[in-house]
Scaffold this motif. Structure first.
Motif, mmCIF file in Angstrom:
data_model
loop_
_atom_site.group_PDB
_atom_site.id
_atom_site.type_symbol
_atom_site.label_atom_id
_atom_site.label_comp_id
_atom_site.label_asym_id
_atom_site.label_seq_id
_atom_site.Cartn_x
_atom_site.Cartn_y
_atom_site.Cartn_z
ATOM 1 N N TYR A 1 8.222 0.895 24.938
ATOM 2 C CA TYR A 1 8.893 1.271 26.139
ATOM 3 C C TYR A 1 10.171 1.213 26.202
ATOM 4 N N GLY A 2 10.837 1.651 24.833
ATOM 5 C CA GLY A 2 12.444 1.958 24.757
ATOM 6 C C GLY A 2 13.083 0.595 24.283
ATOM 7 N N ASP A 3 12.488 -0.531 24.601
ATOM 8 C CA ASP A 3 13.166 -1.683 24.128
ATOM 9 C C ASP A 3 12.775 -2.015 22.813
ATOM 10 N N VAL A 4 13.608 -2.549 21.918
ATOM 11 C CA VAL A 4 13.413 -3.036 20.452
ATOM 12 C C VAL A 4 12.413 -4.368 20.643
ATOM 13 N N GLU A 5 11.391 -4.242 20.075
ATOM 14 C CA GLU A 5 10.374 -5.324 19.929
ATOM 15 C C GLU A 5 10.693 -5.983 18.561
ATOM 16 N N GLU A 6 10.890 -5.349 17.583
ATOM 17 C CA GLU A 6 10.889 -5.848 15.972
ATOM 18 C C GLU A 6 11.810 -5.136 15.209
ATOM 19 N N GLU A 7 12.605 -5.659 14.441
ATOM 20 C CA GLU A 7 13.170 -5.081 13.469
ATOM 21 C C GLU A 7 13.445 -6.066 12.027
ATOM 22 N N GLY A 8 13.369 -5.442 10.937
ATOM 23 C CA GLY A 8 13.367 -6.348 9.747
ATOM 24 C C GLY A 8 13.056 -5.391 8.522
ATOM 25 N N SER B 1 -2.422 1.631 13.924
ATOM 26 C CA SER B 1 -0.753 1.436 13.713
ATOM 27 C C SER B 1 -0.454 0.498 12.649
ATOM 28 N N LEU B 2 0.545 0.665 12.081
ATOM 29 C CA LEU B 2 1.135 -0.295 11.026
ATOM 30 C C LEU B 2 1.924 -1.324 11.969
ATOM 31 N N ARG B 3 2.144 -1.202 13.099
ATOM 32 C CA ARG B 3 2.734 -2.147 14.072
ATOM 33 C C ARG B 3 2.198 -3.564 13.720
ATOM 34 N N ARG B 4 3.065 -4.555 13.177
ATOM 35 C CA ARG B 4 2.568 -5.831 12.997
ATOM 36 C C ARG B 4 1.757 -6.105 12.016
ATOM 37 N N TYR B 5 1.385 -5.001 10.957
ATOM 38 C CA TYR B 5 0.668 -5.098 9.851
ATOM 39 C C TYR B 5 1.159 -4.541 8.812
ATOM 40 N N ARG B 6 2.617 -4.399 8.583
ATOM 41 C CA ARG B 6 2.945 -3.615 7.518
ATOM 42 C C ARG B 6 2.853 -4.035 6.060
ATOM 43 N N MET B 7 2.383 -3.221 5.326
ATOM 44 C CA MET B 7 1.991 -3.293 4.040
ATOM 45 C C MET B 7 2.572 -2.490 2.905
ATOM 46 N N SER B 8 2.095 -2.595 1.802
ATOM 47 C CA SER B 8 2.767 -1.679 0.544
ATOM 48 C C SER B 8 2.006 -0.292 0.553
ATOM 49 N N PRO B 9 2.861 0.711 -0.108
ATOM 50 C CA PRO B 9 2.127 2.143 -0.033
ATOM 51 C C PRO B 9 0.975 2.019 -0.986
ATOM 52 N N CYS B 10 0.586 1.338 -1.763
ATOM 53 C CA CYS B 10 -0.880 1.288 -2.634
ATOM 54 C C CYS B 10 -1.645 0.124 -2.332
ATOM 55 N N GLY B 11 -1.422 -0.644 -1.102
ATOM 56 C CA GLY B 11 -2.430 -1.666 -0.911
ATOM 57 C C GLY B 11 -2.089 -2.830 -1.277
ATOM 58 N N ASN B 12 -2.068 -3.948 -0.349
ATOM 59 C CA ASN B 12 -1.460 -5.208 -0.674
ATOM 60 C C ASN B 12 -2.176 -5.791 -2.346
ATOM 61 N N LEU B 13 -3.332 -5.342 -2.503
ATOM 62 C CA LEU B 13 -4.006 -6.097 -3.752
ATOM 63 C C LEU B 13 -3.449 -5.179 -5.100
ATOM 64 N N LEU B 14 -2.878 -3.966 -4.851
ATOM 65 C CA LEU B 14 -2.303 -3.092 -5.677
ATOM 66 C C LEU B 14 -1.041 -3.330 -6.016
ATOM 67 N N CYS B 15 -0.358 -4.110 -5.668
ATOM 68 C CA CYS B 15 1.000 -4.197 -5.673
ATOM 69 C C CYS B 15 1.413 -5.829 -5.429
ATOM 70 N N GLY C 1 5.159 7.644 23.783
ATOM 71 C CA GLY C 1 6.371 6.676 23.979
ATOM 72 C C GLY C 1 5.892 5.464 24.112
ATOM 73 N N ALA C 2 4.529 4.840 24.679
ATOM 74 C CA ALA C 2 4.751 3.391 24.872
ATOM 75 C C ALA C 2 5.104 2.635 23.701
ATOM 76 N N TYR C 3 4.797 3.000 22.473
ATOM 77 C CA TYR C 3 5.238 2.501 21.260
ATOM 78 C C TYR C 3 5.805 3.527 20.215
ATOM 79 N N GLU C 4 7.023 3.344 19.673
ATOM 80 C CA GLU C 4 7.424 4.000 19.068
ATOM 81 C C GLU C 4 8.085 2.996 17.688
ATOM 82 N N GLY C 5 7.863 3.777 16.396
ATOM 83 C CA GLY C 5 8.743 3.058 15.285
ATOM 84 C C GLY C 5 9.373 4.025 14.357
#
Length: 326
Positions: A311-318, A17-31, A281-285
């Motif tokens: 589970y339907g509740d907002v966990e994180e937004e940004g 999952s990208l959850r909690r570890y969001r990064m760039s489309p070409c890899g952190n070291l590439l951008c 649906g345990a996690y949705e993004g």
């Protein structure tokens, strides 16, 4: 304790999952990346394994486009052709690091960070264990990626070692257009689980992808058009390899093989919106992407607005902001 809090499930989430570890489309070291405080540190080559897109995973053994993919045939190095992947030419730089090529047009280095050793076919050669050996130096950490190629000159199997220990293993297959269609990844470093991925395409874009492993599953879908861009945004030159980072499978240190023309063809368009669902649906993004292009039509920056639900509740937004330096 709920299933979502179960340690095995959390291990699966960390792996796909990208959850909690969001990064760039070409890899952190590439951008060059400017990000908010929600970004977490990346592991290894600053790249975390991630998932987005959706459909159902299948066994890799049944989806090959050619029997040649299942035969170890040293000498595939001669089929490497970066021009197939970059029809407008290789990028001059990857995250500001110059791309160096040899007389045959093959990439030999990306800055001082990545080098490629091509094991060209010589009858009776002593080492038949790889076609290409890629060395990735991330500061004091050095990774060696041994690659076997298919008949197209694309990676079909690879292993990565760090300090002599196996940490990653990949098996890949491609569709008739030369785009990645199936991935089996085994992470030996932390989670020690195997996850199967299947990617489905429409009009040259990965619109669905699924992952299954360790008793769990995840799916997602991606949109490439909206009211502002009814015809989509061209991924000019194939500079954005959409499987890695935001919206796809993260190849970790293997990602650099793409910029040497060895991970197949990039998607036709840039993504605009993604919705992912894990374990019913345990996690949705939901993620929405706003792109800015430079004067030549290449991606210059991207802002991603995301909302995560548990589970339907907002966990994180940004918002995360990425800048590309070609």
């Amino acid at each position: 304790m709920t299933d979502f809090q179960n340690s095995n499930f959390m291990t699966f989430l960390r792996s796909i999952s990208l959850r909690r570890y969001r990064m760039s489309p070409c890899g952190n070291l590439l951008c060059k990346i400017n990000h908010d405080s929600n970004n977490r540190p990346m592991k290894k080559v600053s790249i975390m394994l991630s998932l987005m897109l959706g459909l159902s995973a299948v066994s890799l053994s049944s989806c090959s486009d050619s029997d040649d993919d299942n035969i170890i045939t040293p000498g595939s190095v001669e089929n490497i052709d970066p021009a197939k992947v970059f029809p407008l030419g290789l990028p001059a730089k990857v995250n500001g690091m110059p791309v160096t090529t040899d007389a045959e047009g093959r990439v030999t280095a990306i800055g001082n960070m990545v080098t490629f050793d091509y094991n060209s076919y010589i009858p009776g050669r002593a080492d038949r264990s790889y076609d290409v050996l890629m060395k990735v130096a991330d500061g004091s950490e050095i990774y060696y990626v041994a690659i076997l190629l298919n008949h197209q000159g694309y990676v079909r199997y690879a292993t990565s070692t760090y300090q002599g220990e196996l940490i990653n293993e990949w098996s890949l297959q491609y569709n008739n257009a030369g785009r990645v269609s199936d991935i089996r990844h085994h992470d030996y470093d932390e989670d020690n689980i195997t996850v199967d991925y299947r990617i489905e395409y429409q009009n040259g874009n990965p619109t669905k992808l699924s992952a299954k492993g360790d008793g769990h599953s995840a799916t997602a879908t991606t949109d490439y058009t909206n009211g502002t861009h009814p015809s989509g945004i061209d991924n000019k030159g194939g500079y954005i390899f959409w499987y890695d980072g935001t919206g796809g499978f993260d190849f970790e240190e293997l990602i650099y093989a793409y910029y040497a023309g060895m991970l197949g063809i990039a998607p036709k368009n840039l993504p605009l919106k993604l919705h992912q669902n894990q374990d019913n649906g345990a996690y949705e993004g939901i993620e929405e992407y706003t792109w800015a292009l430079d004067s030549n039509g290449y991606p210059a920056s991207m802002t991603m607005h995301y909302i995560d639900y548990t589970y339907g509740d907002v966990e994180e937004e940004g918002d995360n902001h990425y800048i590309f330096n070609w």
